[in-house]
Design an enzyme around this catalytic site. Structure first.
Site, PDB file in Angstrom:
ATOM      1  N   LYS B  15       0.834  -1.193   0.000  1.00 14.22           N
ATOM      2  CA  LYS B  15       0.000   0.000   0.000  1.00 14.22           C
ATOM      3  C   LYS B  15       0.871   1.245   0.000  1.00 14.22           C
ATOM      4  O   LYS B  15       1.844   1.324   0.735  1.00 14.22           O
ATOM      5  CB  LYS B  15      -0.907   0.007   1.233  1.00 14.22           C
ATOM      6  CG  LYS B  15      -2.028   1.015   1.103  1.00 14.22           C
ATOM      7  CD  LYS B  15      -2.846   1.185   2.374  1.00 14.22           C
ATOM      8  CE  LYS B  15      -3.626   2.476   2.310  1.00 14.22           C
ATOM      9  NZ  LYS B  15      -3.445   3.347   3.463  1.00 14.22           N
ATOM     10  N   GLN B  16       0.505   2.163  -0.851  1.00 11.91           N
ATOM     11  CA  GLN B  16       1.222   3.428  -0.902  1.00 11.91           C
ATOM     12  C   GLN B  16       0.272   4.517  -0.429  1.00 11.91           C
ATOM     13  O   GLN B  16      -0.718   4.809  -1.082  1.00 11.91           O
ATOM     14  CB  GLN B  16       1.670   3.694  -2.346  1.00 11.91           C
ATOM     15  CG  GLN B  16       2.097   5.115  -2.643  1.00 11.91           C
ATOM     16  CD  GLN B  16       3.568   5.349  -2.409  1.00 11.91           C
ATOM     17  OE1 GLN B  16       4.405   4.594  -2.889  1.00 11.91           O
ATOM     18  NE2 GLN B  16       3.882   6.370  -1.640  1.00 11.91           N
ATOM     19  N   GLY B  17       0.539   5.080   0.742  1.00 11.73           N
ATOM     20  CA  GLY B  17      -0.313   6.146   1.253  1.00 11.73           C
ATOM     21  C   GLY B  17       0.323   7.499   1.010  1.00 11.73           C
ATOM     22  O   GLY B  17       1.351   7.601   0.328  1.00 11.73           O
ATOM     23  N   ALA B  18      -0.289   8.525   1.574  1.00 14.09           N
ATOM     24  CA  ALA B  18       0.219   9.882   1.379  1.00 14.09           C
ATOM     25  C   ALA B  18       1.495  10.112   2.189  1.00 14.09           C
ATOM     26  O   ALA B  18       2.369  10.872   1.797  1.00 14.09           O
ATOM     27  CB  ALA B  18      -0.841  10.896   1.774  1.00 14.09           C
ATOM     28  N   GLU B  19       1.603   9.443   3.331  1.00 13.77           N
ATOM     29  CA  GLU B  19       2.719   9.648   4.252  1.00 13.77           C
ATOM     30  C   GLU B  19       3.643   8.440   4.313  1.00 13.77           C
ATOM     31  O   GLU B  19       4.819   8.578   4.609  1.00 13.77           O
ATOM     32  CB  GLU B  19       2.176   9.856   5.683  1.00 13.77           C
ATOM     33  CG  GLU B  19       1.553  11.193   5.941  1.00 13.77           C
ATOM     34  CD  GLU B  19       2.598  12.233   6.316  1.00 13.77           C
ATOM     35  OE1 GLU B  19       3.666  11.842   6.812  1.00 13.77           O
ATOM     36  OE2 GLU B  19       2.337  13.425   6.077  1.00 13.77           O
ATOM     37  N   ALA B  20       3.047   7.284   4.110  1.00 12.62           N
ATOM     38  CA  ALA B  20       3.804   6.062   4.386  1.00 12.62           C
ATOM     39  C   ALA B  20       3.551   4.993   3.335  1.00 12.62           C
ATOM     40  O   ALA B  20       2.493   4.956   2.711  1.00 12.62           O
ATOM     41  CB  ALA B  20       3.423   5.529   5.768  1.00 12.62           C
ATOM     42  N   ARG B  21       4.579   4.160   3.155  1.00 14.23           N
ATOM     43  CA  ARG B  21       4.402   2.959   2.353  1.00 14.23           C
ATOM     44  C   ARG B  21       4.269   1.774   3.305  1.00 14.23           C
ATOM     45  O   ARG B  21       4.972   1.706   4.311  1.00 14.23           O
ATOM     46  CB  ARG B  21       5.615   2.712   1.451  1.00 14.23           C
ATOM     47  CG  ARG B  21       5.765   3.723   0.366  1.00 14.23           C
ATOM     48  CD  ARG B  21       6.879   3.316  -0.611  1.00 14.23           C
ATOM     49  NE  ARG B  21       7.148   4.448  -1.475  1.00 14.23           N
ATOM     50  CZ  ARG B  21       8.237   5.217  -1.382  1.00 14.23           C
ATOM     51  NH1 ARG B  21       9.178   4.926  -0.516  1.00 14.23           N
ATOM     52  NH2 ARG B  21       8.388   6.254  -2.183  1.00 14.23           N
ATOM     53  N   LYS B  35       6.240  -0.373   7.924  1.00 12.66           N
ATOM     54  CA  LYS B  35       5.640   0.928   7.613  1.00 12.66           C
ATOM     55  C   LYS B  35       6.760   1.943   7.464  1.00 12.66           C
ATOM     56  O   LYS B  35       7.476   2.224   8.409  1.00 12.66           O
ATOM     57  CB  LYS B  35       4.672   1.328   8.721  1.00 12.66           C
ATOM     58  CG  LYS B  35       3.991   2.661   8.470  1.00 12.66           C
ATOM     59  CD  LYS B  35       2.830   2.884   9.427  1.00 12.66           C
ATOM     60  CE  LYS B  35       2.113   4.195   9.117  1.00 12.66           C
ATOM     61  NZ  LYS B  35       0.923   4.369   9.951  1.00 12.66           N
ATOM     62  N   ASP B 135      -6.283  10.051  14.517  1.00  9.53           N
ATOM     63  CA  ASP B 135      -6.759   9.690  13.174  1.00  9.53           C
ATOM     64  C   ASP B 135      -7.694   8.484  13.263  1.00  9.53           C
ATOM     65  O   ASP B 135      -7.498   7.468  12.596  1.00  9.53           O
ATOM     66  CB  ASP B 135      -5.550   9.382  12.272  1.00  9.53           C
ATOM     67  CG  ASP B 135      -5.933   9.269  10.797  1.00  9.53           C
ATOM     68  OD1 ASP B 135      -7.055   9.687  10.432  1.00  9.53           O
ATOM     69  OD2 ASP B 135      -5.112   8.752  10.010  1.00  9.53           O
TER      70      ASP B 135
HETATM   71  N1  LIG Z   1       0.139  -4.556  11.584  1.00  8.92           N
HETATM   72  C1  LIG Z   1      -0.684  -4.702  10.537  1.00  8.92           C
HETATM   73  N2  LIG Z   1      -1.239  -5.914  10.259  1.00  8.92           N
HETATM   74  C2  LIG Z   1      -2.062  -6.054   9.201  1.00  8.92           C
HETATM   75  N3  LIG Z   1      -2.400  -5.060   8.364  1.00  8.92           N
HETATM   76  C3  LIG Z   1      -1.883  -3.831   8.582  1.00  8.92           C
HETATM   77  C4  LIG Z   1      -1.007  -3.591   9.675  1.00  8.92           C
HETATM   78  N4  LIG Z   1      -0.634  -2.291   9.649  1.00  8.92           N
HETATM   79  C5  LIG Z   1      -1.259  -1.748   8.579  1.00  8.92           C
HETATM   80  N5  LIG Z   1      -2.011  -2.672   7.932  1.00  8.92           N
HETATM   81  C6  LIG Z   1      -2.832  -2.425   6.729  1.00  8.92           C
HETATM   82  O1  LIG Z   1      -2.314  -1.323   6.018  1.00  8.92           O
HETATM   83  C7  LIG Z   1      -3.240  -0.239   6.003  1.00  8.92           C
HETATM   84  C8  LIG Z   1      -2.508   1.082   6.169  1.00  8.92           C
HETATM   85  O2  LIG Z   1      -1.778   1.119   7.379  1.00  8.92           O
HETATM   86  P1  LIG Z   1      -1.751   2.429   8.281  1.00  8.92           P
HETATM   87  O3  LIG Z   1      -0.837   2.206   9.424  1.00  8.92           O
HETATM   88  O4  LIG Z   1      -3.148   2.810   8.611  1.00  8.92           O
HETATM   89  O5  LIG Z   1      -1.063   3.508   7.311  1.00  8.92           O
HETATM   90  P2  LIG Z   1      -1.624   4.818   6.592  1.00  8.92           P
HETATM   91  O6  LIG Z   1      -1.005   5.946   7.346  1.00  8.92           O
HETATM   92  O7  LIG Z   1      -1.133   4.726   5.190  1.00  8.92           O
HETATM   93  O8  LIG Z   1      -3.126   4.812   6.685  1.00  8.92           O
HETATM   94  C9  LIG Z   1      -4.235  -0.533   7.137  1.00  8.92           C
HETATM   95  O9  LIG Z   1      -5.492   0.017   6.916  1.00  8.92           O
HETATM   96  C10 LIG Z   1      -4.262  -2.056   7.115  1.00  8.92           C
HETATM   97  O10 LIG Z   1      -5.123  -2.523   6.101  1.00  8.92           O
HETATM   98 MG   LIG Z   2      -4.431   4.374   8.174  1.00 15.48          MG
END
Ligand SMILES: Nc1ncnc2c1ncn2[C@@H]1O[C@H](COP(=O)(O)OP(=O)(O)O)[C@@H](O)[C@H]1O
Ligand SMILES: [Mg+2]
Lengths: 213, 227
Positions: B15-21, B35, B135
């Site tokens: 997943k590629q988000g705005a702040e984090a991959r 992350k 958040d």
């Molecule tokens: N520890 C984890 N175990 C399983 N899935 C995760 C975990 N951390 C993140 N994810 C998946 O990745 C997505 C994005 O992670 P997140 O920490 O919310 O980052 P962002 O800041 O991009 O929203 C989550 O909605 C979830 O689907």
């Molecule tokens: Mg999130």
């Protein structure tokens, strides 16, 4: 605002029973067990570059000699008191961190093996960490851990370290026989509430990781 | 899929988000989520480093604080403070609360109610230890299973914007953020959201935060009226 709020979590799952079930569950593909004669040992790959070699000894009679060997740089290994170790994962995470910090030149201690000991500790007190996690006069059981680019057969560091130990080598799967669970919970400040949601080895590793946060 | 050979094993971008991959990886035999807060080119270098550092550390600190109070968060295995990467437990077979709610069909009402009670309890517990999530959305909550869910099955994630505060105002805003996200992501769930707040209300110390929530709502409404 000092009103004490009392929120009780009502989880119906009971706290995990402390014991060997706290060994990491997901490690099946990695540790490579090798029984050579009656001296079973274990090695695992930390990353593309480093191995971690581990051996467990009990009835060790030359603790002072081993300490001196470390001081004189004759032995390149970490000698660990198994009392505060709950599982291989705890050791491999600490070793991974030590190797990583060595590679980016950010170790806080003299060498990768002292850094392994320091990484195990939840505290930033280096001398205190060595005292707690290193050789102890309270225990004649010792974990030998060596981080090396060489595999087990080729690792002269590991071979030298295990030859230096005067004691009985036993299978690494006995590691939990020496774990002192109450001490572990205390030193890593693990709450019973936390153990409702996670197992002990995870609570320990988490605490090791948040040391730098 | 991006494959980057590094660390314990290859990182697979999921997943590629705005702040984090977000990457999946195997770390020393454990299924792991990495992350990574990546560099933002438009941000000033020093400021960028500071922000990435702050959010990474704040995320880990708040996760730890929650864990100690019995709120499930992923186990942190390792922090790479050079690259601002958090290596954490991948919550196995989990789905986001968002996907869970969207998947509900039969017994939707009773399942929603049960979920809402769990969320309300966890939020009260989290605010009780002065953690403000920052958040709260249904994507930042994972469920370990979908049958007979209980408190320990709900895992809170994504604490990068979290803070520590005992102010009712901050707790009220935290609830408001969730309310907006919840109701806009899940239409016609007003009743379920009310169960979240009703459950939250049963805990001591919650009334001030709920009062603030009312105030924040009013402010929000005024702001949208003005444009
Ligand atoms: N520890 C984890 N175990 C399983 N899935 C995760 C975990 N951390 C993140 N994810 C998946 O990745 C997505 C994005 O992670 P997140 O920490 O919310 O980052 P962002 O800041 O991009 O929203 C989550 O909605 C979830 O689907
Ligand atoms: Mg999130």
């Amino acid at each position: 605002m000092t009103s004490k709020i009392d929120v009780t979590m009502t989880s119906s799952s009971s706290p995990p029973v402390l014991g060997s079930e706290h060994l990491p569950t997901g490690t099946t593909p990695l540790p490579q067990w090798s029984a050579i004669g009656n001296s079973p040992r274990m090695s695992l790959k930390l990353n593309g570059k480093y191995w971690l070699h581990i051996a467990l000894f009990c009835q060790v009679t030359n603790l002072e000699e081993l300490k001196q060997g470390l001081i004189d740089n004759k032995i390149s290994a970490a000698f660990i008191n198994p009392a505060l170790i709950v599982g291989i994962f705890q050791l491999s995470v600490a070793a991974f961190k030590a190797a990583h910090l060595q590679d980016i030149n950010k170790m806080k201690t003299r060498n990768v093996h002292s850094e392994l000991l320091y990484s195990l500790s939840p505290s930033k007190n280096i001398a205190g960490s060595f005292k707690k996690f290193g050789l102890s006069n309270d225990s004649n059981a010792v974990i030998v851990a060596v981080i090396d680019t060489d595999s087990e057969e080729n690792s002269s560091k590991f071979q030298m370290a295990i030859q230096a130990v005067k004691g009985e080598r036993i299978g690494i799967e006995k590691i939990n026989d020496f774990s002192k669970y109450e001490d572990i919970k205390k030193i890593y400040s693990i709450t019973d509430a936390e153990l409702n949601t996670t197992d002990l080895v995870d609570a320990v590793v988490n605490k090791m990781a948040v040391k730098d946060a | 899929m991006d494959v980057e050979s590094e660390g314990s094993s290859a990182l697979r971008l999921i997943k590629q988000g705005a702040e984090a991959r977000i990457y999946a990886a195997d770390f020393l035999g454990r299924p792991t989520i990495v992350k990574e807060r990546f560099k933002k080119k438009f941000r000033h270098n020093v400021l960028d480093d500071k922000l990435r550092h702050k959010r990474t550390m704040q995320e880990v600190r708040s996760m730890h604080r929650c864990r100690k109070a019995g709120i499930a968060t992923p186990t942190v295995f390792f922090i790479d403070s050079n690259d601002y990467k958090i290596y954490m437990e991948e919550v196995q077979n989990s789905i986001t609360v968002r996907d869970y709610i969207n998947s509900l069909k039969e017994d939707k009402e009773s399942n929603l109610r049960k979920l809402a009670k769990i969320i309300g309890t966890i939020l009260a517990s989290m605010h009780n230890i002065q953690v403000i999530h920052g958040d709260l959305t249904t994507s930042n909550m994972l469920l370990k299973k979908t049958n007979d869910i209980e408190i320990a099955d709900l895992v809170l994630i994504d604490f990068g914007l979290s803070s520590i505060s005992s102010l009712a105002e901050d707790k009220g805003v935290d609830l408001y953020v969730l309310e907006r996200a919840f109701l806009s992501t899940h239409p016609n769930t007003e009743d379920a959201f009310k169960v979240i707040l009703d459950t939250y209300k049963t805990f001591k110390g919650s009334s001030e935060a709920l009062k603030k929530l009312d105030e924040v709502r009013l402010r929000g409404r005024k702001r949208t009226m003005v444009g």
